[in-house]
Design an enzyme around this catalytic site. Structure first.
Site, PDB file in Angstrom:
ATOM      1  N   CYS A   1     -11.151  -9.148   6.279  1.00  0.00           N
ATOM      2  CA  CYS A   1     -12.259  -8.315   5.788  1.00  0.00           C
ATOM      3  C   CYS A   1     -12.520  -8.564   4.318  1.00  0.00           C
ATOM      4  O   CYS A   1     -12.880  -7.644   3.567  1.00  0.00           O
ATOM      5  CB  CYS A   1     -12.000  -6.826   6.010  1.00  0.00           C
TER       6      CYS A   1
ATOM      7  N   GLN B   1      -4.363  -0.200  -0.248  1.00  0.00           N
ATOM      8  CA  GLN B   1      -3.196  -1.105  -0.239  1.00  0.00           C
ATOM      9  C   GLN B   1      -2.160  -0.703  -1.272  1.00  0.00           C
ATOM     10  O   GLN B   1      -1.052  -1.240  -1.257  1.00  0.00           O
ATOM     11  CB  GLN B   1      -3.619  -2.527  -0.593  1.00  0.00           C
TER      12      GLN B   1
ATOM     13  N   LYS C   1      -1.911   3.335   6.566  1.00  0.00           N
ATOM     14  CA  LYS C   1      -1.238   2.235   5.861  1.00  0.00           C
ATOM     15  C   LYS C   1      -0.005   2.735   5.106  1.00  0.00           C
ATOM     16  O   LYS C   1       0.669   1.975   4.436  1.00  0.00           O
ATOM     17  CB  LYS C   1      -2.218   1.560   4.909  1.00  0.00           C
TER      18      LYS C   1
ATOM     19  N   ASP D   1     -10.195   1.822  -4.844  1.00  0.00           N
ATOM     20  CA  ASP D   1      -9.780   1.767  -3.441  1.00  0.00           C
ATOM     21  C   ASP D   1      -8.261   1.574  -3.434  1.00  0.00           C
ATOM     22  O   ASP D   1      -7.762   0.500  -3.771  1.00  0.00           O
ATOM     23  CB  ASP D   1     -10.518   0.599  -2.773  1.00  0.00           C
TER      24      ASP D   1
ATOM     25  N   HIS E   1     -12.257  -5.632  -0.283  1.00  0.00           N
ATOM     26  CA  HIS E   1     -12.383  -5.475   1.171  1.00  0.00           C
ATOM     27  C   HIS E   1     -13.859  -5.187   1.458  1.00  0.00           C
ATOM     28  O   HIS E   1     -14.537  -4.553   0.645  1.00  0.00           O
ATOM     29  CB  HIS E   1     -11.508  -4.282   1.559  1.00  0.00           C
TER      30      HIS E   1
HETATM   31  C1  LIG Z   1      -7.518  -1.276   4.990  1.00  0.00           C
HETATM   32  C2  LIG Z   1      -8.324  -1.332   3.776  1.00  0.00           C
HETATM   33  C3  LIG Z   1      -9.557  -0.691   3.696  1.00  0.00           C
HETATM   34  C4  LIG Z   1     -10.171   0.023   4.858  1.00  0.00           C
HETATM   35  O1  LIG Z   1      -9.390   1.108   5.257  1.00  0.00           O
HETATM   36  P1  LIG Z   1      -9.701   1.876   6.619  1.00  0.00           P
HETATM   37  O2  LIG Z   1      -8.463   2.653   6.852  1.00  0.00           O
HETATM   38  O3  LIG Z   1      -9.928   0.804   7.660  1.00  0.00           O
HETATM   39  O4  LIG Z   1     -10.895   2.696   6.396  1.00  0.00           O
HETATM   40  C5  LIG Z   1     -10.242  -0.756   2.508  1.00  0.00           C
HETATM   41  N1  LIG Z   1      -9.743  -1.406   1.447  1.00  0.00           N
HETATM   42  C6  LIG Z   1      -8.555  -2.024   1.481  1.00  0.00           C
HETATM   43  C7  LIG Z   1      -8.054  -2.703   0.261  1.00  0.00           C
HETATM   44  C8  LIG Z   1      -7.814  -2.019   2.649  1.00  0.00           C
HETATM   45  O5  LIG Z   1      -6.641  -2.642   2.686  1.00  0.00           O
END
Ligand SMILES: *Cc1c(COP(=O)(O)O)cnc(C)c1O
Length: 408
Positions: free
Chosen positions: A366, A205, A228, A202, A125
């Protein structure tokens, strides 16, 4: 462990928004990878906070402030237990994954020098690319990319070859938002540690689908966004190993993050407050805790097995549509289906689906480098949650068929 089956009809009752109509049709919400919907248990937590004990935390001697502080700190402990961190103060509240990554990227400025290397995966992302590029600009470190194949899987052999004593940090998502791939982060982490590189995963997801154990993973940093995982927007966490958080300099200066301030010198507060300047999103943090409770009340095993069923069902039905191609075909993936239909722009299909009450995401998600890799402008992404149904998958499939008919 016994996996109880989810009672989807009852679960759907928890989500008021699912009763809504959009453009005259019942809402079919398949944009869960962008943000999940919110159960009434979480909504009520926020209402309760503002109705009964709204107050600033860690400061007041009065009862409301005490109650708010206790609830907020209790949420931190819930999150700590949920991801199995050793200490509650290894959980830093942030505004979300983007903020968490920027906190670490900013802190690493003082650790890197010219010629040091950072590895980032090809399927990140933008929020796990841009802060590192900015860090490289500040320090003269070099960003290198871990490549992937056409199934949307990282090439771990190539990754191993990229690692060297120059590697200081490896960053990778646990699950790709654009493709749904579940990455082999256990291996990514252990290989990085062999060259003494730190690893940031990260988990934005992954957290909605996979139970995380940061000790078992032995990960240095892990990020989650509440919105999320059935929580509210504007709040998330950075997990960091105590040794790393102790080394890392503060991110923002302000109230709450200090021990003592004079005009000559300021000393910083202990963890986690060193990284939590200013008044945080108090109701959001408490509601994040409620979201974790909600997810655990359903159980991650039950969630995973039901979502797998949905993924397989929807994948098979979509594949039967002529000219439809799915991007991200790894055996290890969450319930995300990114696809295009030959000769039709994803945006046009998305627009028609919206007219039918079906919410999907279209575009680059993104993750422009992923789109560039497949040489496409974007995809249509249907991302399923545990509250979605096979009937909704059918509605999506019929909607895509109708859109294709209209557009070709
Ligand atoms: C949504 C997402 C982000 C960003 O998260 P925010 O809540 O917008 O800060 C970063 N990495 C992944 C894989 C995402 O799905």
């Amino acid at each position: 462990m016994i996996t109880t089956k989810l009672d989807i009809e009852t679960i759907r009752e928890d989500f008021p928004i699912l009763k809504r109509k959009v453009n005259g049709y019942p809402l079919v919400y398949l944009d869960n990878a962008a943000t999940s919907q919110t159960p009434k248990q979480v909504i009520n937590t926020i209402v309760d906070y503002y109705s009964r004990y709204n107050a600033n935390i860690h400061r007041g001697v009065h009862s409301l402030s005490q109650e708010a502080t206790d609830s907020y700190e209790n949420a931190r402990i819930k999150i700590q237990k949920h991801i199995n961190a050793v200490q509650p103060y290894e959980i830093i509240f942030t505004s979300g994954t983007t903020d968490s990554i920027n906190l670490v990227a900013n802190g690493f400025t003082s650790f890197l020098k010219k010629g040091d290397e950072l590895l980032v995966s090809a399927m990140e992302h933008h929020s796990n690319i841009v802060p590192w590029q900015m860090l490289c600009e500040r320090t003269g470190a070099v960003l290198k990319v871990i490549p992937m194949n056409h199934e949307g899987e990282l090439l771990t052999e190539d990754y191993a070859k990229l690692l060297s004593k120059k590697t200081k940090l490896v960053v990778c998502n646990h699950v790709s938002n654009a493709l749904g791939t579940i990455n082999p982060i256990e291996r990514i982490i252990s290989l990085a540690h062999e060259v003494d590189a730190a690893v940031l995963i990260d988990g934005a997801q992954a957290a909605p689908h996979i139970k995380i154990d940061v000790q078992e993973l032995n990960v240095d940093f892990y990020t989650v966004s509440a919105h999320k995982i059935c929580g509210p927007t504007g709040v998330g966490i950075l997990y960091g190993k105590e040794e790393w958080l102790t080394k890392l300099p503060p991110y923002q200066g302000g109230g709450e993050m200090i021990a003592e301030v004079t005009f000559e010198k300021t000393t910083y507060a202990d963890l986690p407050h060193k990284f939590e300047a200013g008044t945080p999103n108090i109701s959001g943090g408490i509601a994040f805790g409620a979201a974790i409770d909600y997810m655990n009340s359903l159980g991650y095993d039950a969630i995973a097995s039901y979502e797998k069923e949905l993924l397989e069902y929807a994948t098979e039905k979509l594949m039967a549509i002529q000219g439809l191609k799915i991007y991200g075909t790894s055996q290890h993936k969450t319930s995300v289906i990114s696809f295009n239909v030959e000769g039709i722009h994803p945006y046009d299909i998305g627009t028609i689906l919206d007219k039918l009450g079906i919410a999907v995401r279209t575009g680059h998600h993104c993750a422009q480098p992923v789109m560039d890799y497949f040489n496409i402008p974007g995809t249509i992404r249907a991302s399923f949650s545990f509250y979605n149904t096979k009937d909704e998958a059918d509605i999506l499939v019929e909607g895509v068929k109708k859109a294709v008919q209209m557009l070709s």
